[in-house]
Design a protein around this motif. Structure first.
Motif, PDB file in Angstrom:
ATOM      1  N   CYS A   1       1.240  -1.463   0.160  1.00 45.12           N
ATOM      2  CA  CYS A   1       0.379   0.328   0.042  1.00 45.12           C
ATOM      3  C   CYS A   1       1.251   1.074   0.374  1.00 45.12           C
ATOM      4  CB  CYS A   1      -1.006   0.001   1.422  1.00 45.12           C
ATOM      5  SG  CYS A   1      -2.536  -1.209   1.232  1.00 45.12           S
ATOM      6  N   ILE A   2       1.999   1.267   0.702  1.00 42.87           N
ATOM      7  CA  ILE A   2       2.817   2.177   0.837  1.00 42.87           C
ATOM      8  C   ILE A   2       3.143   2.570  -0.859  1.00 42.87           C
ATOM      9  CG2 ILE A   2       4.919   3.143   1.622  1.00 42.87           C
ATOM     10  CD1 ILE A   2       4.698   1.976   4.649  1.00 42.87           C
ATOM     11  N   SER A   3       3.969   1.542  -1.090  1.00 49.06           N
ATOM     12  CA  SER A   3       4.344   1.253  -2.867  1.00 49.06           C
ATOM     13  C   SER A   3       3.292   2.034  -3.311  1.00 49.06           C
ATOM     14  CB  SER A   3       4.825  -0.163  -2.676  1.00 49.06           C
ATOM     15  OG  SER A   3       6.499   0.209  -2.129  1.00 49.06           O
ATOM     16  N   ALA A   4       2.022   1.397  -3.401  1.00 49.18           N
ATOM     17  CA  ALA A   4       1.124   2.008  -4.110  1.00 49.18           C
ATOM     18  C   ALA A   4       0.948   4.039  -4.224  1.00 49.18           C
ATOM     19  CB  ALA A   4      -0.173   1.222  -4.914  1.00 49.18           C
ATOM     20  N   PHE A   5       0.888   3.667  -2.851  1.00 53.65           N
ATOM     21  CA  PHE A   5       1.117   5.221  -2.696  1.00 53.65           C
ATOM     22  C   PHE A   5       1.388   6.231  -3.028  1.00 53.65           C
ATOM     23  CE2 PHE A   5       2.031   8.549   0.298  1.00 53.65           C
ATOM     24  CZ  PHE A   5       0.720   9.676  -0.279  1.00 53.65           C
ATOM     25  N   MET A   6       3.015   5.403  -3.189  1.00 49.66           N
ATOM     26  CA  MET A   6       4.307   6.712  -3.763  1.00 49.66           C
ATOM     27  C   MET A   6       4.230   6.700  -5.100  1.00 49.66           C
ATOM     28  SD  MET A   6       5.700   7.877  -0.668  1.00 49.66           S
ATOM     29  CE  MET A   6       7.155   8.853  -1.345  1.00 49.66           C
TER      30      MET A   6
ATOM     31  N   GLU B   1      -5.530   7.960   1.815  1.00 42.70           N
ATOM     32  CA  GLU B   1      -4.746   8.002   3.072  1.00 42.70           C
ATOM     33  C   GLU B   1      -4.691   5.596   2.906  1.00 42.70           C
ATOM     34  OE1 GLU B   1      -8.478   9.108   5.310  1.00 42.70           O
ATOM     35  OE2 GLU B   1      -9.158   7.543   5.465  1.00 42.70           O
ATOM     36  N   ILE B   2      -4.641   5.231   4.175  1.00 42.95           N
ATOM     37  CA  ILE B   2      -3.933   3.943   4.268  1.00 42.95           C
ATOM     38  C   ILE B   2      -4.686   3.444   5.635  1.00 42.95           C
ATOM     39  CG2 ILE B   2      -2.272   1.787   4.759  1.00 42.95           C
ATOM     40  CD1 ILE B   2      -0.702   3.357   2.911  1.00 42.95           C
ATOM     41  N   ARG B   3      -5.658   2.436   5.401  1.00 40.79           N
ATOM     42  CA  ARG B   3      -5.903   1.862   6.775  1.00 40.79           C
ATOM     43  C   ARG B   3      -5.222   0.657   7.379  1.00 40.79           C
ATOM     44  NH1 ARG B   3     -12.115   4.066   5.112  1.00 40.79           N
ATOM     45  NH2 ARG B   3     -11.610   5.513   5.407  1.00 40.79           N
ATOM     46  N   THR B   4      -4.883   0.426   8.268  1.00 39.77           N
ATOM     47  CA  THR B   4      -4.652  -0.669   9.121  1.00 39.77           C
ATOM     48  C   THR B   4      -4.465  -1.071  10.427  1.00 39.77           C
ATOM     49  OG1 THR B   4      -1.677  -2.017   8.692  1.00 39.77           O
ATOM     50  CG2 THR B   4      -2.210   0.638   9.162  1.00 39.77           C
ATOM     51  N   ILE B   5      -3.661  -2.131  10.958  1.00 39.83           N
ATOM     52  CA  ILE B   5      -3.796  -2.167  12.451  1.00 39.83           C
ATOM     53  C   ILE B   5      -2.574  -1.591  12.952  1.00 39.83           C
ATOM     54  CG2 ILE B   5      -3.284  -4.066  14.395  1.00 39.83           C
ATOM     55  CD1 ILE B   5      -4.349  -6.173  11.301  1.00 39.83           C
ATOM     56  N   ALA B   6      -3.231  -0.939  14.028  1.00 39.36           N
ATOM     57  CA  ALA B   6      -2.344   0.232  14.208  1.00 39.36           C
ATOM     58  C   ALA B   6      -0.651  -0.676  15.315  1.00 39.36           C
ATOM     59  CB  ALA B   6      -3.415   0.611  15.609  1.00 39.36           C
ATOM     60  N   GLN B   7       0.204  -0.309  15.205  1.00 40.91           N
ATOM     61  CA  GLN B   7       1.376  -0.483  16.311  1.00 40.91           C
ATOM     62  C   GLN B   7       1.910   0.714  15.966  1.00 40.91           C
ATOM     63  OE1 GLN B   7       3.896  -2.758  13.326  1.00 40.91           O
ATOM     64  NE2 GLN B   7       2.302  -2.727  11.114  1.00 40.91           N
ATOM     65  N   PRO B   8       1.560   0.889  17.624  1.00 38.88           N
ATOM     66  CA  PRO B   8       1.590   1.343  18.537  1.00 38.88           C
ATOM     67  C   PRO B   8       3.219   1.900  18.635  1.00 38.88           C
ATOM     68  CG  PRO B   8      -0.217   1.413  19.393  1.00 38.88           C
ATOM     69  CD  PRO B   8       0.570   0.164  18.779  1.00 38.88           C
ATOM     70  N   PRO B   9       4.161   2.833  18.818  1.00 39.41           N
ATOM     71  CA  PRO B   9       4.327   4.532  18.572  1.00 39.41           C
ATOM     72  C   PRO B   9       4.142   5.142  16.844  1.00 39.41           C
ATOM     73  CG  PRO B   9       5.837   4.093  19.242  1.00 39.41           C
ATOM     74  CD  PRO B   9       5.540   3.281  19.791  1.00 39.41           C
ATOM     75  N   LEU B  10       4.576   4.304  16.054  1.00 40.87           N
ATOM     76  CA  LEU B  10       4.640   4.854  14.980  1.00 40.87           C
ATOM     77  C   LEU B  10       3.458   4.293  13.574  1.00 40.87           C
ATOM     78  CD1 LEU B  10       8.024   3.023  14.193  1.00 40.87           C
ATOM     79  CD2 LEU B  10       8.167   5.364  15.007  1.00 40.87           C
ATOM     80  N   VAL B  11       2.570   3.433  14.301  1.00 43.83           N
ATOM     81  CA  VAL B  11       2.004   3.465  13.035  1.00 43.83           C
ATOM     82  C   VAL B  11      -0.123   2.986  13.501  1.00 43.83           C
ATOM     83  CG1 VAL B  11       0.969   1.507  11.314  1.00 43.83           C
ATOM     84  CG2 VAL B  11       3.620   1.465  11.415  1.00 43.83           C
ATOM     85  N   THR B  12      -0.347   4.497  13.359  1.00 36.63           N
ATOM     86  CA  THR B  12      -1.702   4.532  13.883  1.00 36.63           C
ATOM     87  C   THR B  12      -2.846   3.964  12.708  1.00 36.63           C
ATOM     88  OG1 THR B  12      -2.317   6.371  12.381  1.00 36.63           O
ATOM     89  CG2 THR B  12      -1.224   6.704  14.906  1.00 36.63           C
TER      90      THR B  12
ATOM     91  N   SER C   1      -2.252   9.427   7.488  1.00 29.34           N
ATOM     92  CA  SER C   1      -2.647  10.385   6.933  1.00 29.34           C
ATOM     93  C   SER C   1      -1.145  10.223   5.461  1.00 29.34           C
ATOM     94  CB  SER C   1      -2.345  11.485   7.189  1.00 29.34           C
ATOM     95  OG  SER C   1      -0.617  11.710   7.540  1.00 29.34           O
ATOM     96  N   PRO C   2      -1.607  11.084   4.452  1.00 29.46           N
ATOM     97  CA  PRO C   2      -0.658  11.128   3.394  1.00 29.46           C
ATOM     98  C   PRO C   2       0.935  11.645   4.046  1.00 29.46           C
ATOM     99  CG  PRO C   2      -2.754  11.961   2.814  1.00 29.46           C
ATOM    100  CD  PRO C   2      -3.182  12.301   3.907  1.00 29.46           C
ATOM    101  N   GLU C   3       0.989  12.195   5.100  1.00 30.26           N
ATOM    102  CA  GLU C   3       2.283  12.600   5.237  1.00 30.26           C
ATOM    103  C   GLU C   3       2.881  11.738   5.916  1.00 30.26           C
ATOM    104  OE1 GLU C   3      -0.100  16.170   4.544  1.00 30.26           O
ATOM    105  OE2 GLU C   3      -0.909  14.417   5.655  1.00 30.26           O
ATOM    106  N   HIS C   4       2.213  10.884   6.759  1.00 25.81           N
ATOM    107  CA  HIS C   4       2.322   9.994   8.171  1.00 25.81           C
ATOM    108  C   HIS C   4       2.998   9.124   7.082  1.00 25.81           C
ATOM    109  CE1 HIS C   4       2.064   7.341  11.273  1.00 25.81           C
ATOM    110  NE2 HIS C   4       3.064   7.059  11.714  1.00 25.81           N
ATOM    111  N   ILE C   5       2.544   8.939   6.119  1.00 24.95           N
ATOM    112  CA  ILE C   5       2.362   7.261   4.989  1.00 24.95           C
ATOM    113  C   ILE C   5       4.103   7.777   3.991  1.00 24.95           C
ATOM    114  CG2 ILE C   5       2.490   6.362   2.300  1.00 24.95           C
ATOM    115  CD1 ILE C   5      -0.848   6.946   3.647  1.00 24.95           C
ATOM    116  N   THR C   6       4.627   9.058   3.612  1.00 25.57           N
ATOM    117  CA  THR C   6       5.258   9.657   3.210  1.00 25.57           C
ATOM    118  C   THR C   6       6.187   9.436   4.233  1.00 25.57           C
ATOM    119  OG1 THR C   6       4.373  11.175   1.821  1.00 25.57           O
ATOM    120  CG2 THR C   6       6.426  11.365   2.321  1.00 25.57           C
ATOM    121  N   GLU C   7       6.233   9.298   5.349  1.00 25.43           N
ATOM    122  CA  GLU C   7       7.686   9.089   6.586  1.00 25.43           C
ATOM    123  C   GLU C   7       7.506   7.714   6.342  1.00 25.43           C
ATOM    124  OE1 GLU C   7       9.098  11.410   8.036  1.00 25.43           O
ATOM    125  OE2 GLU C   7       7.982  13.218   6.996  1.00 25.43           O
TER     126      GLU C   7
END
Length: 90
Positions: A45-50, A61-72, A76-82
């Motif tokens: 999904c990150i590759s498809a977004f990029m 936006e990407i919806r997934t299972i949260a992996q705190p603290p780095l993945v909600t 958001s687009p900014e978060h995906i880019t990071e």
């Protein structure tokens, strides 16, 4: 299977879904629901977004299972880019 970032791990192999918001004049339409573009791993999904043009990435936006603290659960687009930068670094 995750990559280690400090004490945090991100599993890029978890299930994720890339969503796109309907738009008008390149702006999200709040009166419409987002729709699924692809379902796969977080990595896919990150590759498809990029691969999308930078000028339209704010519609995704990407919806997934949260992996705190780095993945909600909704990225958001900014978060995906990071995360894409982090993935490249690893």
């Amino acid at each position: 299977m995750g990559d280690v970032v400090g004490d945090s791990k991100v599993d890029f192999g978890v299930l994720a879904v890339l969503h796109k918001w309907p738009s008008l004049a390149n702006q999200r339409r709040s009166d419409r629901a987002s729709y699924q573009v692809i379902e796969g791993t977080l990595d896919e999904c990150i590759s498809a977004f990029m691969a999308k043009p930078a000028a339209t990435r704010h519609l995704y936006e990407i919806r997934t299972i949260a992996q705190p603290p780095l993945v909600t659960d909704i990225l958001s687009p900014e978060h995906i880019t990071e995360l894409a930068r982090l993935r490249e670094f690893l």
